[in-house]
Design an enzyme around this catalytic site. Structure first.
Site, PDB file in Angstrom:
ATOM      1  CG  PHE A 156      -0.298   0.366   2.519  1.00  0.00           C
ATOM      2  CD1 PHE A 156      -0.054   1.692   2.845  1.00  0.00           C
ATOM      3  CD2 PHE A 156       0.100  -0.611   3.424  1.00  0.00           C
ATOM      4  CE1 PHE A 156       0.559   2.034   4.044  1.00  0.00           C
ATOM      5  CE2 PHE A 156       0.710  -0.282   4.623  1.00  0.00           C
ATOM      6  CZ  PHE A 156       0.951   1.055   4.925  1.00  0.00           C
ATOM      7  CE  LYS A 180      -3.123  -8.171  -4.772  1.00  0.00           C
ATOM      8  NZ  LYS A 180      -3.448  -7.244  -3.641  1.00  0.00           N
ATOM      9  CD  GLU A 183      -5.809  -5.732  -0.007  1.00  0.00           C
ATOM     10  OE1 GLU A 183      -4.823  -5.669  -0.779  1.00  0.00           O
ATOM     11  OE2 GLU A 183      -5.835  -6.467   0.998  1.00  0.00           O
ATOM     12  CB  SER A 233       4.469  -7.615   5.589  1.00  0.00           C
ATOM     13  OG  SER A 233       3.526  -8.573   5.172  1.00  0.00           O
ATOM     14  CB  CYS A 288      10.310  -0.803   2.663  1.00  0.00           C
ATOM     15  SG  CYS A 288      11.005  -0.150   1.162  1.00  0.00           S
ATOM     16  CD  GLU A 389       8.185  -3.383   8.323  1.00  0.00           C
ATOM     17  OE1 GLU A 389       7.473  -4.374   8.106  1.00  0.00           O
ATOM     18  OE2 GLU A 389       8.712  -2.717   7.416  1.00  0.00           O
TER      19      GLU A 389
HETATM   20  P1  NAD Z   1       1.281  -6.732   2.922  1.00  0.00           P
HETATM   21  O1  NAD Z   1       2.285  -7.810   2.993  1.00  0.00           O
HETATM   22  O2  NAD Z   1       0.150  -6.749   3.884  1.00  0.00           O
HETATM   23  O3  NAD Z   1       0.611  -6.690   1.459  1.00  0.00           O
HETATM   24  C1  NAD Z   1       1.385  -6.684   0.291  1.00  0.00           C
HETATM   25  C2  NAD Z   1       0.586  -7.308  -0.834  1.00  0.00           C
HETATM   26  O4  NAD Z   1       0.302  -8.674  -0.510  1.00  0.00           O
HETATM   27  C3  NAD Z   1      -0.768  -6.654  -1.087  1.00  0.00           C
HETATM   28  O5  NAD Z   1      -0.999  -6.605  -2.463  1.00  0.00           O
HETATM   29  C4  NAD Z   1      -1.744  -7.570  -0.378  1.00  0.00           C
HETATM   30  O6  NAD Z   1      -3.013  -7.584  -0.999  1.00  0.00           O
HETATM   31  C5  NAD Z   1      -1.103  -8.926  -0.503  1.00  0.00           C
HETATM   32  N1  NAD Z   1      -1.363  -9.799   0.650  1.00  0.00           N
HETATM   33  C6  NAD Z   1      -1.623  -9.426   1.929  1.00  0.00           C
HETATM   34  N2  NAD Z   1      -1.762 -10.512   2.708  1.00  0.00           N
HETATM   35  C7  NAD Z   1      -1.595 -11.591   1.922  1.00  0.00           C
HETATM   36  C8  NAD Z   1      -1.611 -13.002   2.140  1.00  0.00           C
HETATM   37  N3  NAD Z   1      -1.826 -13.507   3.358  1.00  0.00           N
HETATM   38  N4  NAD Z   1      -1.382 -13.817   1.096  1.00  0.00           N
HETATM   39  C9  NAD Z   1      -1.149 -13.331  -0.126  1.00  0.00           C
HETATM   40  N5  NAD Z   1      -1.119 -11.993  -0.400  1.00  0.00           N
HETATM   41  C10 NAD Z   1      -1.335 -11.141   0.609  1.00  0.00           C
HETATM   42  O7  NAD Z   1       2.085  -5.355   3.009  1.00  0.00           O
HETATM   43  P2  NAD Z   1       1.490  -3.876   3.117  1.00  0.00           P
HETATM   44  O8  NAD Z   1       0.918  -3.678   4.484  1.00  0.00           O
HETATM   45  O9  NAD Z   1       0.663  -3.542   1.933  1.00  0.00           O
HETATM   46  O10 NAD Z   1       2.845  -3.023   2.958  1.00  0.00           O
HETATM   47  C11 NAD Z   1       3.701  -2.747   4.028  1.00  0.00           C
HETATM   48  C12 NAD Z   1       4.841  -3.720   4.101  1.00  0.00           C
HETATM   49  O11 NAD Z   1       5.541  -3.721   2.873  1.00  0.00           O
HETATM   50  C13 NAD Z   1       5.880  -3.360   5.140  1.00  0.00           C
HETATM   51  O12 NAD Z   1       6.292  -4.539   5.795  1.00  0.00           O
HETATM   52  C14 NAD Z   1       7.013  -2.772   4.339  1.00  0.00           C
HETATM   53  O13 NAD Z   1       8.293  -2.859   4.927  1.00  0.00           O
HETATM   54  C15 NAD Z   1       6.936  -3.587   3.116  1.00  0.00           C
HETATM   55  N6  NAD Z   1       7.586  -2.930   1.989  1.00  0.00           N
HETATM   56  C16 NAD Z   1       8.795  -3.412   1.610  1.00  0.00           C
HETATM   57  C17 NAD Z   1       9.472  -2.818   0.570  1.00  0.00           C
HETATM   58  C18 NAD Z   1      10.814  -3.314   0.144  1.00  0.00           C
HETATM   59  O14 NAD Z   1      11.310  -2.829  -0.836  1.00  0.00           O
HETATM   60  N7  NAD Z   1      11.418  -4.267   0.816  1.00  0.00           N
HETATM   61  C19 NAD Z   1       8.901  -1.717  -0.081  1.00  0.00           C
HETATM   62  C20 NAD Z   1       7.656  -1.257   0.325  1.00  0.00           C
HETATM   63  C21 NAD Z   1       7.003  -1.878   1.371  1.00  0.00           C
END
Ligand code: NAD
Length: 504
Positions: A156, A180, A183, A233, A288, A389
């Site tokens: 997000f 994708k 959401e 994450s 991140c 985190e």
């Molecule tokens: P998230 O892991 O909740 O979601 C990321 C994506 O995965 C979304 O599209 C979501 O719909 C999908 N998703 C969520 N739960 C899922 C599941 N159980 N199974 C399959 N798909 C699933 O992350 P977020 O809250 O959207 O973003 C924040 C996180 O992203 C933080 O941990 C941040 O550090 C990380 N991030 C990392 C980087 C990097 O470059 N390493 C960059 C940006 C964000």
């Protein structure tokens, strides 16, 4: 998930070069976090929508693969111009759904555009190697070819930039793509799809699906999806990597982070404090590459914490679109509650709460998901506020006696995304860059996000897979190597050769 409400507009999918409705029965609410109000609905797609999008991408692949790379680059060049013209609109969409300030959102859109600029050189980037006479009358050439349908799953916090780490490179290499997005922030992806269409991208080369785990799992196991790029994450990154690789795909899955800044006594503390404030509280800490832990070495701590406290307290918190605001809300009410819960736990575990953002009230934003900058001192490694985190505007300060102790602390952390050192001493910085087990290192640079022509990626629990995103690694990830060995014999060989060919 909620059921459909007639009052809110639905964000469409993008399949085969046009917006399309989803067959979804479940919807996610998209909020304006500054008002705390639901503003639109994201359809949470099912497997049949995934089938439609992947089929469109499969159909588009053969012609796109065979389109000369220079022609692909020219379409992306037009896309770049359209992005530039639409930059503020895109940034407004990012700010509206994410909550970050408009200026910050503009910066992130610019960093995305830079990836498009990098891949304008794709004809050059795809060139292989050639060696003449590797054996008598035998030449050898190496090629890189696209994979087919690639999928991107994004978080997000960067609705434009993170998708653009992926799809411009994939498409430039001759792949087709299914995105994708999160959401929680679906709209910017649709706008990028419209701009790609306007730039002349053939239908089916770029598609957008919305949804949650159902869509992600369907993409991860779909036999015609060849590669998956994920950013999000760590627990989900691990799931994506394990599921996708088990299904035979190449996967790069970027995870969460706990980024440390190590501050030496010889650092310019005013410069350092300003840098840390931006890195910790910019985008409400939802980056991140945010600095979320400071390791003050030797006697640097007291003077640094005093500066951090006064500078953090001076940050204006409010709606991201309002002028003069430095920090917007966090993404959702549950996330605000989670971050506030960490603050309470930090106090309980004995950390010194120097600045408490929990009581903040924003005039006119009473329903918004606001939380003020929060600062802890004398945090110890076993505390939850250090271990986890938090992904919010919470900065923790730890104390270390020596540089060696600080490096050991950073290296013991399970994450390894980014880190920074603040010092005036070249030898100290050099030792740090050499010994630290982190993928992206800043020396007096708080958020060392590599430019588009380098690759972005962390180590350890911050990235599963081998190759980082964009830059040279991105081109390698979205192509596979082939080596062709050629002989044009003047006379037919006289006998079959049964031994291992040695070309001599
Ligand atoms: P998230 O892991 O909740 O979601 C990321 C994506 O995965 C979304 O599209 C979501 O719909 C999908 N998703 C969520 N739960 C899922 C599941 N159980 N199974 C399959 N798909 C699933 O992350 P977020 O809250 O959207 O973003 C924040 C996180 O992203 C933080 O941990 C941040 O550090 C990380 N991030 C990392 C980087 C990097 O470059 N390493 C960059 C940006 C964000």
């Amino acid at each position: 998930a909620v059921t459909q409400s007639a009052a809110l507009p639905q964000v469409p999918l993008w399949i085969d070069g046009r917006p399309q409705p989803a067959s979804a029965q479940r919807f996610g609410e998209v909020f304006d976090p500054a008002r705390g109000a639901a503003i639109r609905l994201t359809p949470l797609c099912e497997a049949q929508d995934v089938e439609r999008a992947v089929s469109a991408a499969v159909r588009a692949f053969p012609a796109w693969r065979d389109t000369p790379s220079l022609r692909r680059a020219r379409i992306l060049m037009r896309f770049r111009e359209l992005l530039e013209a639409d930059k503020e609109n895109l940034a407004r969409l990012v700010s509206e759904e994410h909550g970050k300030t408009l200026e910050d959102a503009m910066g992130s859109v610019t960093r995305g555009i830079e990836v498009v600029e990098f891949v304008l050189g794709i004809p050059h980037l795809l060139k292989g190697e050639f060696a003449e006479n590797v054996g008598s009358g035998v030449d050898c050439v190496s090629l890189r070819q696209p994979l087919g349908v690639c999928a991107g799953i994004t978080p997000f916090n960067f609705p434009v930039m993170v998708p653009m780490w992926m799809f411009p490179v994939a498409i430039a290499c001759g792949n087709t793509f299914v995105l994708k997005p999160s959401e929680k922030v679906p709209s910017a992806s649709l706008r990028m799809a419209e701009l790609l269409n306007e730039a002349g991208l053939p239908p089916g080369v770029f598609n957008v699906l919305h949804g949650d785990r159902v869509v992600v799992d369907a993409l991860l196991t779909h036999p015609l999806v060849k590669a998956v790029s994920f950013v999000g994450s760590t627990p989900v990154a691990r799931h994506v990597y394990e599921t996708g690789t088990r299904a035979g795909k190449r996967v790069q899955a970027l995870g969460g982070a706990k980024n440390h800044a190590v501050v030496l006594t010889d650092a310019d503390l005013d410069f350092t404090a300003d840098a840390l404030i931006g890195a910790a509280y910019g985008s409400a800490g939802e980056r991140c590459m945010a600095i979320s832990a400071v390791v003050a070495v030797g006697t640097a701590g007291d003077a640094l914490v005093a500066r951090l406290k006064s500078k953090a307290a001076a940050i204006r918190v409010g709606p991201g679109c309002a002028p003069g605001v430095g920090m917007g809300p966090v993404i959702s009410a549950p996330h605000r509650a989670k971050v506030a819960g960490y603050v309470a736990q930090g106090v309980k575990e004995g950390a010194e709460l120097v600045l408490d953002g929990r009581g903040l009230s924003v005039p006119g934003g009473e329903q918004g998901f606001f939380l003020g900058p929060t600062l802890f001192d004398r945090v110890r490694p076993e505390m939850a506020i250090y271990r986890d985190e938090i992904f919010g505007p919470v900065l923790v300060v730890l104390r270390a006696a020596t540089l060696a102790e600080a490096i050991a602390l950073v290296n013991a952390n399970p994450y390894g995304n980014g880190t920074a050192i603040f010092t005036r001493d070249g030898g100290t910085a050099r030792r740090f860059q050499n010994e630290v087990e982190v993928g992206m290192v800043g020396i007096n640079v708080p958020i060392p996000v590599p430019m588009a022509f380098f690759s972005f990626g962390g180590w350890k629990a911050s990235l599963f897979g081998d190759l980082h995103v964009h830059g040279p690694d991105g081109v390698r990830f979205y192509t596979r190597g082939k080596v062709v060995t050629t002989r044009w014999p003047e006379v037919a060989s006289t006998a079959p050769g049964l031994n291992m060919p040695t070309l001599g």
